[in-house]
Design a protein around this motif. Structure first.
Motif, PDB file in Angstrom:
ATOM      1  N   ARG A  76       6.729  -8.489  32.942  1.00 35.82           N
ATOM      2  CA  ARG A  76       7.389  -7.209  32.657  1.00 35.82           C
ATOM      3  C   ARG A  76       8.276  -6.804  33.835  1.00 35.82           C
ATOM      4  O   ARG A  76       9.312  -6.182  33.626  1.00 35.82           O
ATOM      5  N   TYR A  77       7.892  -7.161  35.058  1.00 33.18           N
ATOM      6  CA  TYR A  77       8.776  -6.857  36.190  1.00 33.18           C
ATOM      7  C   TYR A  77      10.127  -7.520  35.957  1.00 33.18           C
ATOM      8  O   TYR A  77      11.170  -6.880  36.037  1.00 33.18           O
ATOM      9  N   PHE A  79      11.509  -9.013  33.187  1.00 36.58           N
ATOM     10  CA  PHE A  79      12.234  -8.776  31.940  1.00 36.58           C
ATOM     11  C   PHE A  79      12.483  -7.307  31.623  1.00 36.58           C
ATOM     12  O   PHE A  79      13.434  -6.988  30.921  1.00 36.58           O
ATOM     13  N   VAL A  80      11.647  -6.417  32.120  1.00 36.08           N
ATOM     14  CA  VAL A  80      11.813  -4.996  31.807  1.00 36.08           C
ATOM     15  C   VAL A  80      12.380  -4.239  33.002  1.00 36.08           C
ATOM     16  O   VAL A  80      13.455  -3.653  32.928  1.00 36.08           O
ATOM     17  N   GLN A  81      11.658  -4.259  34.125  1.00 35.79           N
ATOM     18  CA  GLN A  81      12.095  -3.492  35.284  1.00 35.79           C
ATOM     19  C   GLN A  81      13.389  -4.033  35.889  1.00 35.79           C
ATOM     20  O   GLN A  81      14.322  -3.282  36.174  1.00 35.79           O
ATOM     21  N   ALA A  83      15.411  -5.993  34.380  1.00 32.76           N
ATOM     22  CA  ALA A  83      16.342  -6.112  33.243  1.00 32.76           C
ATOM     23  C   ALA A  83      17.013  -7.485  33.160  1.00 32.76           C
ATOM     24  O   ALA A  83      18.191  -7.604  32.850  1.00 32.76           O
ATOM     25  N   ASN A  85      17.357 -11.356  31.536  1.00 33.98           N
ATOM     26  CA  ASN A  85      17.205 -12.009  30.243  1.00 33.98           C
ATOM     27  C   ASN A  85      16.561 -13.381  30.388  1.00 33.98           C
ATOM     28  O   ASN A  85      16.148 -13.960  29.409  1.00 33.98           O
ATOM     29  N   LYS A 130      13.770 -14.011  27.785  1.00 38.87           N
ATOM     30  CA  LYS A 130      12.972 -12.838  27.406  1.00 38.87           C
ATOM     31  C   LYS A 130      12.459 -12.985  25.980  1.00 38.87           C
ATOM     32  O   LYS A 130      11.300 -12.683  25.693  1.00 38.87           O
ATOM     33  N   SER A 131      13.288 -13.483  25.085  1.00 39.64           N
ATOM     34  CA  SER A 131      12.896 -13.638  23.680  1.00 39.64           C
ATOM     35  C   SER A 131      11.774 -14.663  23.491  1.00 39.64           C
ATOM     36  O   SER A 131      11.124 -14.687  22.442  1.00 39.64           O
ATOM     37  N   ILE A 136       5.004  -9.868  27.547  1.00 46.19           N
ATOM     38  CA  ILE A 136       5.522  -8.513  27.781  1.00 46.19           C
ATOM     39  C   ILE A 136       5.092  -7.512  26.716  1.00 46.19           C
ATOM     40  O   ILE A 136       5.301  -6.323  26.889  1.00 46.19           O
ATOM     41  N   GLU A 137       4.492  -7.977  25.643  1.00 45.74           N
ATOM     42  CA  GLU A 137       4.029  -7.078  24.579  1.00 45.74           C
ATOM     43  C   GLU A 137       2.620  -7.475  24.155  1.00 45.74           C
ATOM     44  O   GLU A 137       2.011  -8.355  24.730  1.00 45.74           O
ATOM     45  N   HIS A 141       0.343  -6.600  27.318  1.00 43.22           N
ATOM     46  CA  HIS A 141       0.775  -5.255  27.702  1.00 43.22           C
ATOM     47  C   HIS A 141      -0.385  -4.272  27.598  1.00 43.22           C
ATOM     48  O   HIS A 141      -0.565  -3.427  28.477  1.00 43.22           O
TER      49      HIS A 141
END
Length: 155
Positions: A76-77, A79-81, A83, A85, A130-131, A136-137, A141
């Motif tokens: 998550r760091y 791919f999310v934080q 940002a 791909n 990321k896909s 991450i989910e 998560h």
């Protein structure tokens, strides 16, 4: 009990650097995992360029350090934080265990850098989009959120 180490980047960086044979890293982010006050794993991110970031993973060489919450925190760091791909990992061609580990995580082998190590060994390029990331989910998560709630507001 294992605890995610969020705010001790230099400590985690030194742990990772020592195990991957690097002197140091610059412009990095690092997340550690400790048990009984000792680091047992570290993930370091550097070389962010646009949608890509490099990931370096090190452990105390046991196979029992990965937790769903830690995997979620690390991915998550990136791919999310951050940002990004994609995540890129470089693995020595003679490190079969690390190659298996990356593939188990879901990284895809993308190519090879010939004689890229100082001793002439090739580096294998691994990538994850990321896909393609399952961390991450879902249950990963949820495990991270539970870990954060359990730790309380001191993080």
């Amino acid at each position: 009990m294992k605890r995610i180490v969020w705010h001790e980047s230099e400590r985690v960086m030194r742990f990772v650097a020592e195990r991957v044979g690097a002197e140091t890293f610059k412009d990095y982010a690092a997340i550690g995992l400790e048990q009984a006050g000792e680091l047992i794993a570290g993930v370091l991110f550097d070389n962010k360029s646009g949608a890509n970031i490099h990931m370096h993973v090190a452990s105390n060489e046991t196979r029992h350090w990965m937790t769903p919450a830690y995997m979620a925190a690390c991915f998550r760091y990136a791919f999310v934080q951050a940002a990004c791909n994609r995540i890129t990992g470089l693995v020595r061609a003679d490190n079969v265990d690390a190659q298996r580990f990356d593939e188990h995580l879901g990284f895809k082998r993308e190519g090879q850098l010939r004689a890229a190590c100082t001793d002439g060994t090739d580096l294998i390029i691994y990538g994850m989009l990321k896909s393609e990331c399952r961390y991450i989910e879902g249950k990963y998560h949820a495990a991270l959120l539970a870990d954060i709630r359990r730790a309380g507001p001191s993080r």
